[in-house]
Design an enzyme around this catalytic site. Structure first.
Site, PDB file in Angstrom:
ATOM      1  N   HIS A 156      60.962  57.523   3.616  1.00  0.00           N
ATOM      2  CA  HIS A 156      62.134  57.015   4.349  1.00  0.00           C
ATOM      3  C   HIS A 156      62.007  57.295   5.850  1.00  0.00           C
ATOM      4  O   HIS A 156      63.011  57.427   6.543  1.00  0.00           O
ATOM      5  CB  HIS A 156      63.436  57.639   3.840  1.00  0.00           C
ATOM      6  CG  HIS A 156      63.565  57.630   2.346  1.00  0.00           C
ATOM      7  ND1 HIS A 156      64.177  56.620   1.648  1.00  0.00           N
ATOM      8  CD2 HIS A 156      63.114  58.512   1.406  1.00  0.00           C
ATOM      9  CE1 HIS A 156      64.125  56.877   0.348  1.00  0.00           C
ATOM     10  NE2 HIS A 156      63.467  58.019   0.179  1.00  0.00           N
ATOM     11  N   SER A 277      51.716  48.142  32.084  1.00  0.00           N
ATOM     12  CA  SER A 277      52.857  47.272  32.318  1.00  0.00           C
ATOM     13  C   SER A 277      52.780  46.767  33.751  1.00  0.00           C
ATOM     14  O   SER A 277      52.317  47.480  34.637  1.00  0.00           O
ATOM     15  CB  SER A 277      54.144  48.057  32.104  1.00  0.00           C
ATOM     16  OG  SER A 277      55.189  47.479  32.844  1.00  0.00           O
ATOM     17  N   LYS A 283      53.285  53.202  31.931  1.00  0.00           N
ATOM     18  CA  LYS A 283      53.153  52.717  30.554  1.00  0.00           C
ATOM     19  C   LYS A 283      51.721  52.712  30.028  1.00  0.00           C
ATOM     20  O   LYS A 283      50.767  52.506  30.752  1.00  0.00           O
ATOM     21  CB  LYS A 283      53.738  51.292  30.423  1.00  0.00           C
ATOM     22  CG  LYS A 283      55.238  51.222  30.495  1.00  0.00           C
ATOM     23  CD  LYS A 283      55.974  51.998  29.419  1.00  0.00           C
ATOM     24  CE  LYS A 283      55.944  51.320  28.061  1.00  0.00           C
ATOM     25  NZ  LYS A 283      56.755  50.095  28.037  1.00  0.00           N
ATOM     26  N   GLU A 290      50.122  46.154  18.162  1.00  0.00           N
ATOM     27  CA  GLU A 290      51.247  45.221  18.053  1.00  0.00           C
ATOM     28  C   GLU A 290      50.750  43.824  17.689  1.00  0.00           C
ATOM     29  O   GLU A 290      51.363  43.122  16.885  1.00  0.00           O
ATOM     30  CB  GLU A 290      52.020  45.180  19.376  1.00  0.00           C
ATOM     31  CG  GLU A 290      52.748  46.481  19.658  1.00  0.00           C
ATOM     32  CD  GLU A 290      53.276  46.521  21.081  1.00  0.00           C
ATOM     33  OE1 GLU A 290      54.492  46.403  21.253  1.00  0.00           O
ATOM     34  OE2 GLU A 290      52.470  46.651  22.024  1.00  0.00           O
TER      35      GLU A 290
END
Ligand code: ARG
Length: 466
Positions: A156, A277, A283, A290
Site C-alpha cells: 500500500h 529544467s 532540477k 517517465e
C-alpha cells in the site's frame, strides 16, 4: 505503369483510393523478408518444374539485386505500387521481363504477406529475447553489487517489512524471466509457414510447401489454408507479450522514480541519465523513467487496436488486416528501445546507504519479527500480534524504537520475551533471519542469482537460432 490486377477494369483507380490503400510507406520494412520468401518460392517452383533453369536464374539474380538496392537505400519506390510485394515484383518485371511474370505462380499476396510478417516477427522475437536477457543481467549486476543493502519493503506504499534491495530487484528478474518464457512460447506458434495457402484455398499446382518450409526455417506448415491467410494470432500474442514487458518496465520505472525523489532520497540519478529544467536550475528529472512509463500506454494501445481490428472480420483475408503492421512495428521498436536504455541505465543508479538505514528507523518494521519470536515461544499468533502491537504503541508514545524498550517493559507485555529478543530487534538485521523459501533475505538472493545466471547462460545457447 499498369496495375497487376488491371485486366478486369475499364478505368484507372481514383488517386485517393490509391493513396488510401497504399501501405508502401510502412511495409517496406518487410523487404528482406519478402525477398527471402520469393526466393524460396522460386526455388520450389524450379524444383516442381514450373520454372526453367534459365527463368529461375533470372528471377534469383533479379531478386538478389533488388534486395541489395533496397538495403543500400538506392531503390526508387514507385508510389503506383501500393505495397512492398507489388513494388518488388513490378521492379523485377522491369529488370528481367517475362520470367518475372511466373514468380507469383500458385501464390497470393495473402499468403505472401502472412509469410513475410511471420519471418519479420520471428526475427524480432529473438532480438527481444536477447534484450530481455541483457536487462535481467543488468538487474542482477546491481543486485550483486548491493547485496547487503536493506531497505523498507512496502505494501500500500506504506513501509511494511525490511527487505534486501537485491530481492526487490530480483522480483523484476522473475517478471522479465516470465516475459521471456511467454515470448519463446509465442515464437513457436509464430514459426509456421502460411505460403502455399494461396489466396485462401490452396492451389491445383503441385507446390511443395514442405520444401519452402525447410528453406525458410519454419517448424511446421500452417495446416489450414483459410486459417493461414486470416490468422493474426501471432501478431496479437506478440503484442500482448510486449504489453506485459512494457507494463513490467513501467513498474520498475515507477519504483526508480520514487527512489530518486527527494521524498525517498534512496537513490540518485547519474548526470548522464538526468534531464534538467529550462526554468528551475536545481532540477534533476527522471525523463527516461517517465517516458518508459508513458510509452507503455502506446504499446498497450497497439494491442487493443489490433484486437478491435480483427474482431468481427469474416473469413478469410480482409484488407483490414493491413492495419496489423504499424502497431506491431511501433510496439517492437518502442519496447526494444526501452529495454536497451533500462539495461544501460540501471547500473548507474547510486544508492544512499545512510538514507536506507534512516528509512528503516521509526517505522517499527521489526514488529512482525517480534510477533513471530513469541510464536516460537508458544504463543498463538493472534495473541502474539496483540503483544507486539501493544509494545509498538508504547515505543511510539515514548519516542523509541522497539529495541530501545527495557526488558522489564517487554516482560510486562509478555513473560515469554527473553533477553535474546534484542538480537532480533533491528530492522537492518531482519532479512538475515527470514527462513522461508523465496523470502526477502540473503539466502533467496544468492540462490536466485546462481539459478538465473545458469538459466540465462543456457537460454542464450538455446535461442541461438539460424
Ligand atoms: N498490403 C496488403 C496487406 O498488408 C497485402 C495483401 C493484399 N492482399 C489483397 N488481397 N489485396 O495486407
Amino acid at each position: 505503369m499498369a496495375k497487376m490486377w488491371n485486366g478486369r477494369f475499364k478505368t484507372a483507380t481514383h488517386p485517393l483510393m490509391e493513396a488510401f490503400g497504399a501501405s508502401i510507406s510502412f511495409d517496406r520494412e518487410l523487404a528482406p523478408q519478402d525477398v527471402a520468401g520469393s526466393l524460396a518460392h522460386a526455388n520450389m517452383l524450379r524444383a516442381a518444374g514450373l520454372l526453367t533453369k534459365k527463368e529461375h536464374d533470372a528471377v534469383k539474380r533479379g531478386l538478389e539485386a533488388i534486395a541489395k538496392d533496397i538495403a543500400a537505400g538506392v531503390f526508387a519506390f514507385d508510389p503506383a505500387n501500393e505495397d512492398i510485394h507489388m513494388s518488388i515484383e513490378a521492379e523485377l518485371t522491369k529488370r528481367i521481363g517475362e520470367p518475372a511474370k511466373k514468380l507469383h505462380t500458385g501464390r497470393s499476396r495473402n499468403d505472401q504477406v502472412a509469410t513475410d510478417l511471420r519471418l519479420w516477427t520471428r526475427e524480432k522475437q529473438d532480438a527481444l529475447l536477447e534484450r530481455l536477457r541483457r536487462l535481467m543481467l543488468s538487474l542482477m549486476d546491481v543486485a550483486r553489487r548491493e547485496r547487503e543493502l536493506v531497505i523498507p519493503g512496502y505494501t500500500h506504499l506504506q513501509r511494511a517489512q525490511p527487505v534486501l534491495l537485491a530481492h526487490h530487484l530480483l522480483a523484476y528478474v522473475e517478471m522479465f524471466g516470465r516475459d521471456r518464457e511467454r515470448l519463446e512460447d509465442c515464437r513457436r506458434r509464430t514459426n509456421r509457414l502460411p505460403l502455399g495457402a494461396g489466396a485462401l484455398a490452396g492451389s491445383t499446382l503441385p507446390l511443395d510447401r514442405d520444401r519452402v518450409r525447410r528453406e525458410l526455417g519454419f517448424d511446421a506448415l500452417a495446416a489450414n489454408s483459410m486459417d493461414a491467410v486470416s490468422d493474426r494470432d501471432f501478431v496479437l500474442e506478440t503484442l500482448f507479450c510486449l504489453s506485459l514487458v512494457a507494463v513490467h518496465a513501467s513498474r520498475l520505472a515507477e519504483d526508480v522514480i520514487l527512489w530518486t525523489s527527494s521524498e525517498f532520497g534512496l537513490a540518485r540519478l547519474d548526470d548522464a541519465w538526468s534531464t534538467g529544467s529550462s526554468i528551475m536550475p536545481q532540477k534533476r528529472n527522471p525523463d527516461l523513467l517517465e517516458l518508459t512509463r508513458g510509452k507503455t500506454g502506446r504499446v498497450v494501445g497497439s494491442l487493443v487496436s489490433l484486437l478491435v481490428t480483427v474482431k468481427g472480420l469474416p473469413m478469410t483475408y480482409n484488407r483490414d488486416l493491413q492495419e496489423d503492421k504499424e502497431p506491431l512495428f511501433d510496439a517492437v521498436r518502442t519496447v526494444d528501445f526501452v529495454l536497451e536504455c533500462l539495461a544501460e541505465f540501471l547500473p548507474t543508479l547510486a544508492f544512499d546507504r545512510e538514507r536506507a538505514a534512516a528509512m528503516l528507523r521509526g517505522g517499527f518494521l521489526d514488529a512482525t519479527v517480534l510477533a513471530e519470536y513469541l510464536v516460537e515461544r508458544g504463543l498463538p499468533f493472534r495473541s502474539a500480534h496483540e503483544v507486539s502491537g501493544s509494545l509498538v504503541r508504547l515505543a511510539e508514545d515514548t519516542g523509541r524504537e522497539l529495541r530501545e524498550l527495557t526488558h522489564e517493559e517487554m516482560r510486562a507485555a509478555s513473560p515469554l520475551i527473553g533477553i535474546d529478543v534484542y538480537k532480533r530487534l533491528d530492522p537492518a538485521k531482519t532479512p538475515g533471519s527470514y527462513a522461508t523459501e523465496g523470502a526477502a533475505g540473503p539466502r533467496s538472493v544468492s540462490r536466485a542469482l546462481t539459478a538465473w545466471k545458469k538459466r540465462l547462460r543456457e537460454r542464450a545457447k538455446g535461442t541461438a537460432r539460424t
